[in-house]
Scaffold this motif. Structure first.
Motif, mmCIF file in Angstrom:
data_model
loop_
_atom_site.group_PDB
_atom_site.id
_atom_site.type_symbol
_atom_site.label_atom_id
_atom_site.label_comp_id
_atom_site.label_asym_id
_atom_site.label_seq_id
_atom_site.Cartn_x
_atom_site.Cartn_y
_atom_site.Cartn_z
ATOM 1 N N THR A 175 0.823 -1.215 0.000
ATOM 2 C CA THR A 175 0.000 0.000 0.000
ATOM 3 C C THR A 175 0.854 1.261 0.000
ATOM 4 O O THR A 175 0.414 2.309 -0.473
ATOM 5 C CB THR A 175 -0.948 0.024 1.207
ATOM 6 O OG1 THR A 175 -0.183 -0.001 2.423
ATOM 7 C CG2 THR A 175 -1.884 -1.179 1.183
ATOM 8 N N ALA A 176 2.075 1.170 0.506
ATOM 9 C CA ALA A 176 2.974 2.329 0.473
ATOM 10 C C ALA A 176 3.304 2.681 -0.978
ATOM 11 O O ALA A 176 3.290 3.854 -1.372
ATOM 12 C CB ALA A 176 4.249 2.034 1.256
ATOM 13 N N PHE A 177 3.608 1.669 -1.780
ATOM 14 C CA PHE A 177 3.884 1.919 -3.195
ATOM 15 C C PHE A 177 2.640 2.440 -3.909
ATOM 16 O O PHE A 177 2.724 3.345 -4.746
ATOM 17 C CB PHE A 177 4.376 0.653 -3.890
ATOM 18 C CG PHE A 177 4.453 0.784 -5.387
ATOM 19 C CD1 PHE A 177 5.319 1.696 -5.971
ATOM 20 C CD2 PHE A 177 3.639 0.021 -6.206
ATOM 21 C CE1 PHE A 177 5.375 1.838 -7.344
ATOM 22 C CE2 PHE A 177 3.692 0.164 -7.582
ATOM 23 C CZ PHE A 177 4.556 1.069 -8.157
ATOM 24 N N SER A 178 1.481 1.882 -3.572
ATOM 25 C CA SER A 178 0.238 2.340 -4.205
ATOM 26 C C SER A 178 0.012 3.824 -3.962
ATOM 27 O O SER A 178 -0.368 4.568 -4.878
ATOM 28 C CB SER A 178 -0.952 1.535 -3.662
ATOM 29 O OG SER A 178 -0.831 0.165 -3.994
ATOM 30 N N LYS A 179 0.268 4.267 -2.730
ATOM 31 C CA LYS A 179 0.081 5.689 -2.416
ATOM 32 C C LYS A 179 1.092 6.560 -3.164
ATOM 33 O O LYS A 179 0.740 7.636 -3.676
ATOM 34 C CB LYS A 179 0.201 5.910 -0.903
ATOM 35 C CG LYS A 179 -0.968 5.353 -0.109
ATOM 36 C CD LYS A 179 -0.988 5.867 1.316
ATOM 37 C CE LYS A 179 0.102 5.289 2.155
ATOM 38 N NZ LYS A 179 0.009 5.718 3.580
ATOM 39 N N CYS A 180 2.334 6.089 -3.231
ATOM 40 C CA CYS A 180 3.356 6.839 -3.965
ATOM 41 C C CYS A 180 2.975 6.998 -5.425
ATOM 42 O O CYS A 180 3.036 8.102 -5.994
ATOM 43 C CB CYS A 180 4.703 6.116 -3.875
ATOM 44 S SG CYS A 180 5.538 6.214 -2.291
ATOM 45 N N TYR A 181 2.602 5.896 -6.034
ATOM 46 C CA TYR A 181 2.302 5.902 -7.462
ATOM 47 C C TYR A 181 1.073 6.760 -7.759
ATOM 48 O O TYR A 181 1.037 7.503 -8.741
ATOM 49 C CB TYR A 181 2.075 4.474 -7.953
ATOM 50 C CG TYR A 181 2.022 4.346 -9.456
ATOM 51 C CD1 TYR A 181 3.196 4.272 -10.202
ATOM 52 C CD2 TYR A 181 0.803 4.309 -10.126
ATOM 53 C CE1 TYR A 181 3.160 4.164 -11.584
ATOM 54 C CE2 TYR A 181 0.756 4.215 -11.513
ATOM 55 C CZ TYR A 181 1.931 4.128 -12.233
ATOM 56 O OH TYR A 181 1.891 4.041 -13.596
ATOM 57 N N TYR A 182 0.068 6.662 -6.895
ATOM 58 C CA TYR A 182 -1.158 7.429 -7.092
ATOM 59 C C TYR A 182 -0.882 8.924 -6.973
ATOM 60 O O TYR A 182 -1.349 9.732 -7.792
ATOM 61 C CB TYR A 182 -2.196 6.999 -6.058
ATOM 62 C CG TYR A 182 -3.533 7.693 -6.198
ATOM 63 C CD1 TYR A 182 -4.320 7.512 -7.326
ATOM 64 C CD2 TYR A 182 -4.011 8.524 -5.185
ATOM 65 C CE1 TYR A 182 -5.541 8.143 -7.457
ATOM 66 C CE2 TYR A 182 -5.237 9.161 -5.310
ATOM 67 C CZ TYR A 182 -5.995 8.965 -6.448
ATOM 68 O OH TYR A 182 -7.206 9.593 -6.575
#
Length: 217
Positions: free
Chosen positions: A183-190
């Motif tokens: 989810t950390a990567f998801s937030k970064c990418y978003y």
């Protein structure tokens, strides 16, 4: 004598290939069993708190359009060189045992967020910041736009552990732990995808406020 040696070498090569094939088959069965257990609710996946640093090479997509997605275009060599320097910069600044993934024009860095090693986590943040500044400076020196970096925290859910075929490079399915459910990567990418629409400027370095609060404890 040479013919006998060639036959022996061929038999040995075939035996090695068969050993690799059997190992890959066993690994696939193990990975499928792991996935099936999680899918059916028989095993809870491991979950750890992590932070992710996502760095995006700005303007890369536009350059791809300019060469019409065709790397036979003579001008594509400059684009490939730009990407290689970006990856090389990340390689030079790897921090201890972190895992770095290069995907297209982005670099993903993942680090565990542990309370007992706050100082090490801060060093990782600083390493990400230095990498960002060096990559941006070099890219601009070569006529590029630079890099935008976003650092967020979240949960990393590991539903499939690495198997021997993945570690040996013979796997057909690569399920990297840091990229399974992160989810950390998801937030970064978003956040990076929203870009200027949410106030993220080019060449900026952005850190989720909860990380700063964590470090300030």
């Amino acid at each position: 004598y040479r013919r006998r040696r060639d036959v022996s070498d061929l038999r040995q090569a075939r035996a090695t290939q068969e050993t690799i094939r059997r190992s890959v088959d066993r690994s696939r069965q193990l990975r499928q069993q792991q996935l099936l257990e999680v899918a059916q609710g028989g095993r809870r996946p491991n979950q750890i708190e992590v932070a992710v640093c996502w760095s995006d090479l700005l303007g890369f997509g536009d350059e791809l359009k300019n060469i019409r997605w065709d790397f036979s275009d003579p001008s594509s060599s400059a684009l490939v060189s730009r990407l290689a320097h970006f990856a090389l910069n990340a390689e030079r600044w790897i921090f201890q045992e972190e895992e770095i993934i290069a995907i297209n024009d982005g670099i993903i860095r993942t680090a565990p967020k542990k309370v007992d090693v706050t100082s090490e986590f801060l060093k990782w943040i600083m390493s990400c910041a230095v990498t960002h500044c060096v990559a941006t400076g070099r890219d601009q020196d070569e006529g590029g736009v630079g890099v935008r970096t976003v650092i967020c925290e979240g949960a990393q859910v590991v539903y499939s552990e690495p198997t021997s075929d993945e570690l040996s490079g013979h796997a057909r399915l690569h399920s990297l732990m840091s990229a399974q459910l992160n989810t950390a990567f998801s937030k970064c990418y978003y956040a990076d995808a929203l870009g200027s629409s949410v106030g993220l400027k080019q060449r900026g370095l952005y850190i989720e406020v909860t990380i700063l609060e964590y470090l300030a404890r």
